[in-house]
Design a protein around this motif. Sequence first.
Motif, PDB file in Angstrom:
ATOM      1  N   ALA A  94      95.442  40.774  -6.940  1.00 54.72           N
ATOM      2  CA  ALA A  94      95.965  39.847  -5.928  1.00 54.72           C
ATOM      3  C   ALA A  94      96.114  40.546  -4.585  1.00 54.72           C
ATOM      4  O   ALA A  94      95.824  39.960  -3.527  1.00 54.72           O
ATOM      5  N   ILE A  95      96.558  41.793  -4.600  1.00 57.46           N
ATOM      6  CA  ILE A  95      96.680  42.552  -3.352  1.00 57.46           C
ATOM      7  C   ILE A  95      95.298  42.808  -2.756  1.00 57.46           C
ATOM      8  O   ILE A  95      95.108  42.692  -1.546  1.00 57.46           O
ATOM      9  N   ARG A  96      94.334  43.137  -3.608  1.00 54.13           N
ATOM     10  CA  ARG A  96      92.973  43.345  -3.109  1.00 54.13           C
ATOM     11  C   ARG A  96      92.398  42.058  -2.533  1.00 54.13           C
ATOM     12  O   ARG A  96      91.737  42.075  -1.482  1.00 54.13           O
ATOM     13  N   VAL A 100     116.591  49.535  -3.917  1.00 55.94           N
ATOM     14  CA  VAL A 100     117.919  49.062  -3.524  1.00 55.94           C
ATOM     15  C   VAL A 100     117.910  48.662  -2.050  1.00 55.94           C
ATOM     16  O   VAL A 100     118.537  47.680  -1.646  1.00 55.94           O
ATOM     17  N   ILE A 101     117.174  49.429  -1.247  1.00 52.45           N
ATOM     18  CA  ILE A 101     117.045  49.125   0.172  1.00 52.45           C
ATOM     19  C   ILE A 101     116.381  47.754   0.353  1.00 52.45           C
ATOM     20  O   ILE A 101     115.502  47.361  -0.427  1.00 52.45           O
ATOM     21  N   GLN A 102     116.813  47.001   1.348  1.00 50.87           N
ATOM     22  CA  GLN A 102     116.199  45.714   1.645  1.00 50.87           C
ATOM     23  C   GLN A 102     114.814  45.928   2.256  1.00 50.87           C
ATOM     24  O   GLN A 102     114.596  46.865   3.030  1.00 50.87           O
ATOM     25  N   LEU A 103     113.880  45.051   1.918  1.00 50.53           N
ATOM     26  CA  LEU A 103     112.522  45.172   2.448  1.00 50.53           C
ATOM     27  C   LEU A 103     112.533  45.168   3.974  1.00 50.53           C
ATOM     28  O   LEU A 103     111.781  45.909   4.606  1.00 50.53           O
ATOM     29  N   ILE A 124     103.000  39.573  -3.031  1.00 49.29           N
ATOM     30  CA  ILE A 124     101.987  39.311  -1.993  1.00 49.29           C
ATOM     31  C   ILE A 124     102.655  39.018  -0.651  1.00 49.29           C
ATOM     32  O   ILE A 124     102.194  39.486   0.403  1.00 49.29           O
ATOM     33  N   GLU A 125     103.736  38.276  -0.662  1.00 50.42           N
ATOM     34  CA  GLU A 125     104.455  38.008   0.592  1.00 50.42           C
ATOM     35  C   GLU A 125     105.000  39.300   1.183  1.00 50.42           C
ATOM     36  O   GLU A 125     104.964  39.503   2.405  1.00 50.42           O
ATOM     37  N   SER A 126     105.488  40.187   0.325  1.00 53.73           N
ATOM     38  CA  SER A 126     105.986  41.479   0.799  1.00 53.73           C
ATOM     39  C   SER A 126     104.852  42.312   1.379  1.00 53.73           C
ATOM     40  O   SER A 126     104.997  42.930   2.445  1.00 53.73           O
ATOM     41  N   VAL A 127     103.709  42.345   0.676  1.00 48.47           N
ATOM     42  CA  VAL A 127     102.577  43.142   1.146  1.00 48.47           C
ATOM     43  C   VAL A 127     102.047  42.604   2.476  1.00 48.47           C
ATOM     44  O   VAL A 127     101.644  43.383   3.357  1.00 48.47           O
ATOM     45  N   LYS A 128     102.044  41.284   2.658  1.00 44.86           N
ATOM     46  CA  LYS A 128     101.624  40.704   3.947  1.00 44.86           C
ATOM     47  C   LYS A 128     102.478  41.266   5.083  1.00 44.86           C
ATOM     48  O   LYS A 128     101.968  41.649   6.143  1.00 44.86           O
ATOM     49  N   LYS A 129     103.787  41.305   4.869  1.00 47.08           N
ATOM     50  CA  LYS A 129     104.693  41.815   5.893  1.00 47.08           C
ATOM     51  C   LYS A 129     104.470  43.306   6.135  1.00 47.08           C
ATOM     52  O   LYS A 129     104.552  43.780   7.277  1.00 47.08           O
ATOM     53  N   ILE A 130     104.181  44.029   5.066  1.00 44.53           N
ATOM     54  CA  ILE A 130     103.959  45.469   5.194  1.00 44.53           C
ATOM     55  C   ILE A 130     102.648  45.744   5.936  1.00 44.53           C
ATOM     56  O   ILE A 130     102.581  46.626   6.806  1.00 44.53           O
ATOM     57  N   GLY A 181     106.609  47.005  -5.502  1.00 42.52           N
ATOM     58  CA  GLY A 181     106.058  45.901  -4.721  1.00 42.52           C
ATOM     59  C   GLY A 181     107.055  44.978  -4.057  1.00 42.52           C
ATOM     60  O   GLY A 181     106.685  44.024  -3.384  1.00 42.52           O
ATOM     61  N   TYR A 182     108.340  45.216  -4.235  1.00 53.11           N
ATOM     62  CA  TYR A 182     109.380  44.393  -3.604  1.00 53.11           C
ATOM     63  C   TYR A 182     109.184  42.905  -3.899  1.00 53.11           C
ATOM     64  O   TYR A 182     109.080  42.071  -2.997  1.00 53.11           O
ATOM     65  N   GLY A 183     109.126  42.597  -5.183  1.00 51.11           N
ATOM     66  CA  GLY A 183     109.011  41.210  -5.608  1.00 51.11           C
ATOM     67  C   GLY A 183     109.105  41.128  -7.115  1.00 51.11           C
ATOM     68  O   GLY A 183     108.762  42.075  -7.828  1.00 51.11           O
ATOM     69  N   ASN A 184     109.546  39.988  -7.609  1.00 44.97           N
ATOM     70  CA  ASN A 184     109.709  39.785  -9.053  1.00 44.97           C
ATOM     71  C   ASN A 184     108.485  39.159  -9.702  1.00 44.97           C
ATOM     72  O   ASN A 184     108.413  39.058 -10.931  1.00 44.97           O
ATOM     73  N   ASN A 185     107.533  38.721  -8.884  1.00 45.80           N
ATOM     74  CA  ASN A 185     106.309  38.128  -9.410  1.00 45.80           C
ATOM     75  C   ASN A 185     105.206  38.332  -8.379  1.00 45.80           C
ATOM     76  O   ASN A 185     105.441  38.848  -7.281  1.00 45.80           O
TER      77      ASN A 185
END
Length: 289
Positions: A138-140, A63-66, A100-106, A91-95
């Motif tokens: 994809a994350i790897r 629920v919290i924003q990324l 991957i965009e979320s993980v880049k930011k993290i 993973g904070y994403g629907n696909n």
Amino acid sequence: MVPNIQKEKAELFLKFHQDKEILVLLNSWDIGSSKLIEASGYKAIATTSMGIAAALGYPDCQVIQLSEMIGVITGIVKAVQVPVTVDIEAGYGNNINEIIESVKKIIATGIVGINIEDSIDLNPVLIDEVEFCERISAIRALSNSLDFHLVINARTDSFYTSPGSSQEKLSESIKRGNKYREAGADCIFVQPVAEKETIATLVKEINAPINILANPTIGSGSPLSISELQDLGVARVSLGSGLMKATLALIKKIADELTEKGTYDILLDTLTPLPDAALAYKMAVGLNK
């Protein structure tokens, strides 16, 4: 570019999963709790997504924003010297592209590892295992492209959400755990399990380090001791949201006593001895050095 210090911390954190001594993680939710855990001698910090969300007034399950989550994580990473691994839920994403965009930011916050789970909003129907493996791969691939070994702790929620029998849940966890390992995960997280025989089977049948949850608020029965888990071959144990919930429970107990009796027994008992309470505060704000 990932800084060398972040790469070095990631390699160190990965090594912790391969040591003979079990990796014990108290899960933090803000800078103060993280600094206190580090000052207490723990060699890594793991966050609780539920705890971070609750501290900001949100329920669990993304629920919290990324951006808000990243703000907290950034503060934690800057405040401690030990490696930091974070719970990113599904993973904070629907696909895959959004994840991957979320993980880049993290990754850009300076963290060294992530937890990612195969359920969404604790739905009894888990994410398709092939799709989840594609997410891990994809994350790897992203991690490799950065010349950085992100430590991926892949959580399977068959025991947590699925309606099947214990044996069906065990079989599903083993199957998924091995597939997630093949897809690029470094550690497999199965929760909530507390029976020795079940944990021993997971350790034996999954070809990866195993993370077990020690959180009495989830599942049934008391968690096994650290020594018992180590004897079973568990590589990593974490407390999840337990520490944060215990803190909130203490606040409620103190508030209820004050309302109902007008007394301070629970507060005084928790603060006794006073020098220890004062030291805990100093550890949380870095004044103990």
